[in-house]
Design a protein around this motif. Structure first.
Motif, PDB file in Angstrom:
ATOM      1  N   LEU A 113       0.827  -1.210   0.000  1.00  0.00           N
ATOM      2  CA  LEU A 113       0.000   0.000   0.000  1.00  0.00           C
ATOM      3  C   LEU A 113       0.863   1.263   0.000  1.00  0.00           C
ATOM      4  CD1 LEU A 113      -2.906  -0.997   2.428  1.00  0.00           C
ATOM      5  CD2 LEU A 113      -2.824  -1.142  -0.065  1.00  0.00           C
ATOM      6  N   LEU A 114       1.980   1.229   0.709  1.00  0.00           N
ATOM      7  CA  LEU A 114       2.895   2.373   0.699  1.00  0.00           C
ATOM      8  C   LEU A 114       3.497   2.588  -0.688  1.00  0.00           C
ATOM      9  CD1 LEU A 114       4.805   1.925   4.094  1.00  0.00           C
ATOM     10  CD2 LEU A 114       3.249   3.794   3.478  1.00  0.00           C
ATOM     11  N   LYS A 117       0.997   4.250  -2.995  1.00  0.00           N
ATOM     12  CA  LYS A 117       0.927   5.706  -2.771  1.00  0.00           C
ATOM     13  C   LYS A 117       2.082   6.429  -3.440  1.00  0.00           C
ATOM     14  CE  LYS A 117      -1.652   5.646   1.590  1.00  0.00           C
ATOM     15  NZ  LYS A 117      -1.616   5.916   3.049  1.00  0.00           N
ATOM     16  N   LYS A 118       3.268   5.801  -3.423  1.00  0.00           N
ATOM     17  CA  LYS A 118       4.447   6.436  -4.017  1.00  0.00           C
ATOM     18  C   LYS A 118       4.335   6.554  -5.539  1.00  0.00           C
ATOM     19  CE  LYS A 118       7.902   5.282  -0.492  1.00  0.00           C
ATOM     20  NZ  LYS A 118       9.146   4.527  -0.198  1.00  0.00           N
ATOM     21  N   GLU A 120       1.522   6.639  -7.269  1.00  0.00           N
ATOM     22  CA  GLU A 120       0.243   7.228  -7.696  1.00  0.00           C
ATOM     23  C   GLU A 120       0.436   8.413  -8.640  1.00  0.00           C
ATOM     24  OE1 GLU A 120      -3.408   6.679  -8.111  1.00  0.00           O
ATOM     25  OE2 GLU A 120      -3.003   5.943  -6.092  1.00  0.00           O
ATOM     26  N   ARG A 121       1.434   9.238  -8.370  1.00  0.00           N
ATOM     27  CA  ARG A 121       1.662  10.437  -9.184  1.00  0.00           C
ATOM     28  C   ARG A 121       2.828  10.272 -10.164  1.00  0.00           C
ATOM     29  NH1 ARG A 121       0.680  15.585  -5.088  1.00  0.00           N
ATOM     30  NH2 ARG A 121      -1.421  14.994  -4.425  1.00  0.00           N
ATOM     31  N   GLU A 143      -8.010  -0.764  -1.208  1.00  0.00           N
ATOM     32  CA  GLU A 143      -7.036   0.194  -1.745  1.00  0.00           C
ATOM     33  C   GLU A 143      -6.458  -0.287  -3.086  1.00  0.00           C
ATOM     34  OE1 GLU A 143      -7.068  -0.927   1.304  1.00  0.00           O
ATOM     35  OE2 GLU A 143      -7.123   0.777   2.692  1.00  0.00           O
ATOM     36  N   PHE A 147      -6.971   1.532  -6.723  1.00  0.00           N
ATOM     37  CA  PHE A 147      -5.801   1.925  -7.516  1.00  0.00           C
ATOM     38  C   PHE A 147      -5.902   1.376  -8.938  1.00  0.00           C
ATOM     39  CE2 PHE A 147      -1.520   0.586  -9.013  1.00  0.00           C
ATOM     40  CZ  PHE A 147      -1.007   1.843  -9.288  1.00  0.00           C
TER      41      PHE A 147
END
Length: 376
Positions: A113-114, A117-118, A120-121, A143, A147
């Motif tokens: 999950l971390l 998040k990294k 995502e952009r 999650e 995604f």
């Protein structure tokens, strides 16, 4: 003199750019070589530890928290992540290991999950790799599902296909249905053959998947309805015959969808579907007549034969061709006699042409028979 100064400045600038580019390539190669050397070394140590833990899970043996924490601690470095993923991918080459991988990867859910998040952009290339490895990890949670759905909302065809493939591999039915509904609503194109192949990779309950498709079928646009029917045809799904027959008879069913359904019944036999196809062969639009003439190849009986002997005189060449092809597949000499008795030059010409096309007669024989047809 002024112009010479400008020229020297420009030349110096170009030399500087070239120098920087060459330096960058050299440094990049050095870093990549060091990275590859390090990952090769880790394969024989860290990689073996990951495989050892996977094997333990496969044998229903417990893995100590200390051993798991050791792996988790190392996954903050790229070279360890690379080796970890390579081991997982290799382990998954055996389909029997997929459930084992899913069970093992639950221990690393927070780390995954971390990482999501990294990225995502990040750009679509980095996202595509993350999406790919999620398909190898095979775990599903809210999650991850969100995604993957967000990853469908891209201009990149590669990322879109990779995201849908990963959703199918993970096997979460609701996520896959939501993904397909989104793609349909937004007209996000994926090639039919690729789409059908992806559906075949679904790792969940395929019977439930195929029946669930029928519950949302009317919500989907024509291209996506076609994909679902083609999926039924490819995988010989017989338990949706009644729903397919209802759609075949329904005048509101879209044309391309109905054509796919006719092809479905060309493989999945149904007496009721045969009756409907004969009706379409007699009075349907030419696209339906073309497909029905070929789909009826698996319905050899007197009623079908008589209908095809009529349709071999159709005004549309493709209908005549498919009718002749199907009649010849029935492999009955009396059928050829009946066609010749029609005294219709178009029927006889297409019959001889298909015989030549199937290497049943030579080109010279075809020309000879065609001349006789013209004379008659």
């Amino acid at each position: 003199m002024k112009y010479m100064t400008v020229i020297y400045v420009l030349l110096s600038f170009f030399v500087y750019i070239i120098f920087c580019s060459v330096t960058y390539m050299i440094v990049t190669d050095i870093i990549e070589d060091k990275f590859n050397k390090k990952t090769n070394e880790l394969t024989h140590s860290f990689g073996k530890e990951v495989l050892k833990q996977l094997s333990a899970v496969k044998l229903n043996n417990s893995v100590s928290k200390m051993d798991l924490d050791y792996i988790k601690e190392k996954l903050n470095k790229n070279e360890y992540v690379k080796v970890f993923n390579d081991v997982i991918i290799k382990f998954n080459e055996n389909e029997e290991n997929h459930l084992v991988t899913r069970e093992y990867m639950i221990y690393f859910e927070e780390i995954i999950l971390l990482k999501i998040k990294k990225v995502e952009r990040k750009d679509d290339t980095i996202k595509s790799y993350m999406v790919f490895v999620l398909g190898e990890y095979r775990i599903s949670n809210y999650e991850i599902s969100e995604f993957l759905i967000r990853s469908l909302k891209t201009k990149s065809m590669y990322l879109r296909v990779a995201s849908l493939k990963t959703v199918a591999k993970i096997g979460n039915l609701n996520t896959l249905l939501n993904a397909i509904k989104y793609l349909s609503k937004e007209d996000k194109y994926i090639h039919n053959k690729v789409f059908v192949d992806i559906l075949s990779q679904f790792s969940g309950d395929k019977v439930l998947l195929n029946t669930s498709f029928m519950e949302c079928f009317d919500e989907l646009k024509e291209d996506f309805q076609k994909v679902i029917v083609e999926n039924y045809t490819k995988n010989k799904v017989t338990y949706v015959k009644d729903q397919m027959l209802r759609l075949l008879k329904d005048s509101n069913t879209k044309k391309e969808t109905k054509i796919s359904i006719i092809r479905y019944f060309g493989s999945i036999k149904s007496q009721f579907a045969k009756d409907e196809m004969i009706k379409l062969l007699n009075k349907g639009e030419w696209e339906y007549r073309v497909v029905c003439a070929y789909a009826l190849k698996n319905y050899k009986d007197e009623e079908t034969t008589n209908a095809l002997i009529e349709s071999i005189s159709d005004k549309n060449w493709h209908v005549r061709y498919n009718s002749a092809t199907t009649l010849l597949k029935f492999n009955e000499s009396y059928i050829i006699s009946k066609v010749l008795e029609k005294n219709d030059k178009y029927s006889r010409d297409i019959l001889f042409y298909v015989m030549f096309d199937n290497n049943e007669i030579s080109y010279e024989e075809y020309l000879e028979k065609s001349r006789k047809v013209e004379v008659v």
